[in-house]
Enzyme design. Structure first.
Site, PDB file in Angstrom:
ATOM      1  N   CYS A   1       0.971  -1.183   0.164  1.00  0.00           N
ATOM      2  CA  CYS A   1      -0.098  -0.010   0.141  1.00  0.00           C
ATOM      3  C   CYS A   1       0.799   1.356  -0.118  1.00  0.00           C
ATOM      4  O   CYS A   1       1.636   1.577   0.919  1.00  0.00           O
ATOM      5  CB  CYS A   1      -1.119  -0.056   1.292  1.00  0.00           C
ATOM      6  SG  CYS A   1      -1.935   1.416   1.319  1.00  0.00           S
TER       7      CYS A   1
ATOM      8  N   CYS B   1       0.444   3.669   3.167  1.00  0.00           N
ATOM      9  CA  CYS B   1       0.891   3.088   4.540  1.00  0.00           C
ATOM     10  C   CYS B   1       2.434   4.039   4.917  1.00  0.00           C
ATOM     11  O   CYS B   1       2.977   4.293   4.210  1.00  0.00           O
ATOM     12  CB  CYS B   1       1.134   1.727   4.796  1.00  0.00           C
ATOM     13  SG  CYS B   1      -0.516   0.750   4.939  1.00  0.00           S
TER      14      CYS B   1
ATOM     15  N   HIS C   1      -8.476   7.151   3.259  1.00  0.00           N
ATOM     16  CA  HIS C   1      -7.952   8.428   2.802  1.00  0.00           C
ATOM     17  C   HIS C   1      -9.010   9.023   2.257  1.00  0.00           C
ATOM     18  O   HIS C   1     -10.284   8.503   1.721  1.00  0.00           O
ATOM     19  CB  HIS C   1      -6.764   7.979   1.842  1.00  0.00           C
ATOM     20  CG  HIS C   1      -7.236   7.330   0.361  1.00  0.00           C
ATOM     21  ND1 HIS C   1      -7.641   6.085   0.324  1.00  0.00           N
ATOM     22  CD2 HIS C   1      -7.303   8.113  -0.777  1.00  0.00           C
ATOM     23  CE1 HIS C   1      -8.013   5.867  -1.023  1.00  0.00           C
ATOM     24  NE2 HIS C   1      -7.604   7.016  -1.719  1.00  0.00           N
TER      25      HIS C   1
ATOM     26  N   ASN D   1     -13.969   9.295  -1.359  1.00  0.00           N
ATOM     27  CA  ASN D   1     -14.596   8.088  -1.581  1.00  0.00           C
ATOM     28  C   ASN D   1     -14.398   6.664  -0.825  1.00  0.00           C
ATOM     29  O   ASN D   1     -13.340   6.482  -0.718  1.00  0.00           O
ATOM     30  CB  ASN D   1     -14.194   7.658  -3.034  1.00  0.00           C
ATOM     31  CG  ASN D   1     -14.598   8.895  -4.043  1.00  0.00           C
ATOM     32  OD1 ASN D   1     -15.455   9.427  -3.784  1.00  0.00           O
ATOM     33  ND2 ASN D   1     -13.366   9.114  -4.987  1.00  0.00           N
TER      34      ASN D   1
END
Length: 361
Positions: A70, A73, A169, A156
């Site tokens: 990711c 992170c 996020h 979103n």
């Protein structure tokens, strides 16, 4: 709140927002990145009068990476990410694959927490307040860019919405124009004022909703309701009781109460589609996919809106899900996509009742 700005290896800006004043943020981005090249441009639709961002470079953006890869992170030994430090509270940085860039605006990513498996609803009130402060600070900073006329903070959530990174996020778009949706609101405000001899439309809407049956929850400074003409199956608007044009103008009392009200609202959204009755056969269909969108007054000129000023606008958050019932999504098909006429399968009164019911679940 402590704010620490820095730069990533390719020159993009990154800002840490910390709860503790003694936080030290001196980690260096050690990735061998070349400067980002974007191809964003804005094209005007002559018939509709709106604008379209053309951004072909976004085809190469990261898509559903595994959790151990990711990019949102914190960096770890052997795994360098967009955030150079090994931990963070809230961080904001320029999007590597922006829809808007340079003379055509700016796009930023807002990471709510370093916990990959959390969601906004899992934040503490203190953490949620820090996010609000970060949204406010970025709104102020972006509003000063010469190419920016409107700042839009949003989240979103869920693959059904189209999210490509699972880390909790949101984003901030700084547009070089007033968006069509905001322009519609401003025209309605102008028309209502002219028709009523000076009444503010946002005030009138809030007064009507407070007197009706679609209130979901109320605080001393905030009120959440399903609007009379809700477009989406489950849609809630969150307004401060005192009309202000943007996040910067919220007073301390409203800012202090916001986390409690908003976190409760998100918790209820995650319970909408749980089967009622309990027991070992009950089903929890979570998390609920949603879009959370802050509507703020533009910073650009409003001359085309018949004398409407920024102070006539009311900052508010619109939260909605595209899930219409358990296991089924609301698709924008012919009427919605072709003619922008929404058809809502869930009566707003029923949606408000459901959101009140799940308060004690």
């Amino acid at each position: 709140m402590k704010k620490t700005p820095t730069r990533l290896a390719d020159g993009r800006e990154l800002v840490y927002y910390d709860l503790r004043d003694d936080a030290v943020r001196d980690a260096v981005d050690r990735r061998p990145l070349e400067r980002t090249v974007t191809t964003s441009e804005i094209r005007r639709d002559a018939l509709l009068g709106d604008s379209v961002a053309i951004a072909s470079h976004r085809q190469g953006r990261t898509y559903l990476p595994p959790a151990d890869e990711c990019p949102l992170c914190p960096s770890r030994e052997g795994r360098l990410s967009e955030i150079p430090d090994s931990s963070y509270d809230v961080v904001v940085f320029e999007n590597r694959f922006p829809s808007l860039a340079g003379d055509f605006g700016r796009c930023e990513v807002v990471c709510f927490t370093s916990d990959h498996n959390a969601s906004f609803a899992d934040l503490t009130e203190e953490q949620a307040r820090l996010v609000l402060d970060a949204w406010t600070d970025r709104t102020a900073e972006l509003s000063h860019l010469p190419s920016v006329e409107q700042v839009f903070c949003f989240e979103n959530r869920g693959r059904e919405i189209g999210v490509t990174l699972g880390h909790p996020h949101g984003q901030i778009y700084a547009y070089p124009f007033i968006t069509p949706r905001t322009a519609l609101m401003l025209r309605s405000v102008a028309a209502h004022r002219n028709a009523t001899g000076g009444e503010n439309l946002f005030d009138a809407v809030l007064e009507r909703e407070l007197a009706d049956e679609r209130i979901v929850l109320e605080g001393e400074h905030w009120v959440a309701f399903v609007p009379y003409a809700a477009h989406w199956p489950y849609e809630v608007h969150l307004y401060p009781r005192r009309r202000v044009p943007d996040l910067l103008a919220l007073d301390e009392a409203a800012r202090t109460e916001f986390p409690k009200v908003y976190l409760e609202l998100l918790a209820r959204f995650d319970r909408i589609f749980d089967e009622q009755g309990g027991g070992e056969n009950s089903v929890r269909e979570t998390p609920t996919p949603y879009i959370a969108a802050w509507h703020q007054a533009p910073f650009g000129a409003l001359a085309e809106f018949e004398g409407v000023s920024r102070d006539d606008f009311a900052v508010h958050l619109e939260l909605f899900t595209i899930r219409r019932t358990s296991g089924k999504l609301k698709f924008l098909a012919g009427s919605e996509s072709g003619m922008n006429v929404f058809i809502n399968d869930v009566p707003p009164e029923a949606a408000a009742q459901r959101l009140r019911e799940v308060a004690s679940s």
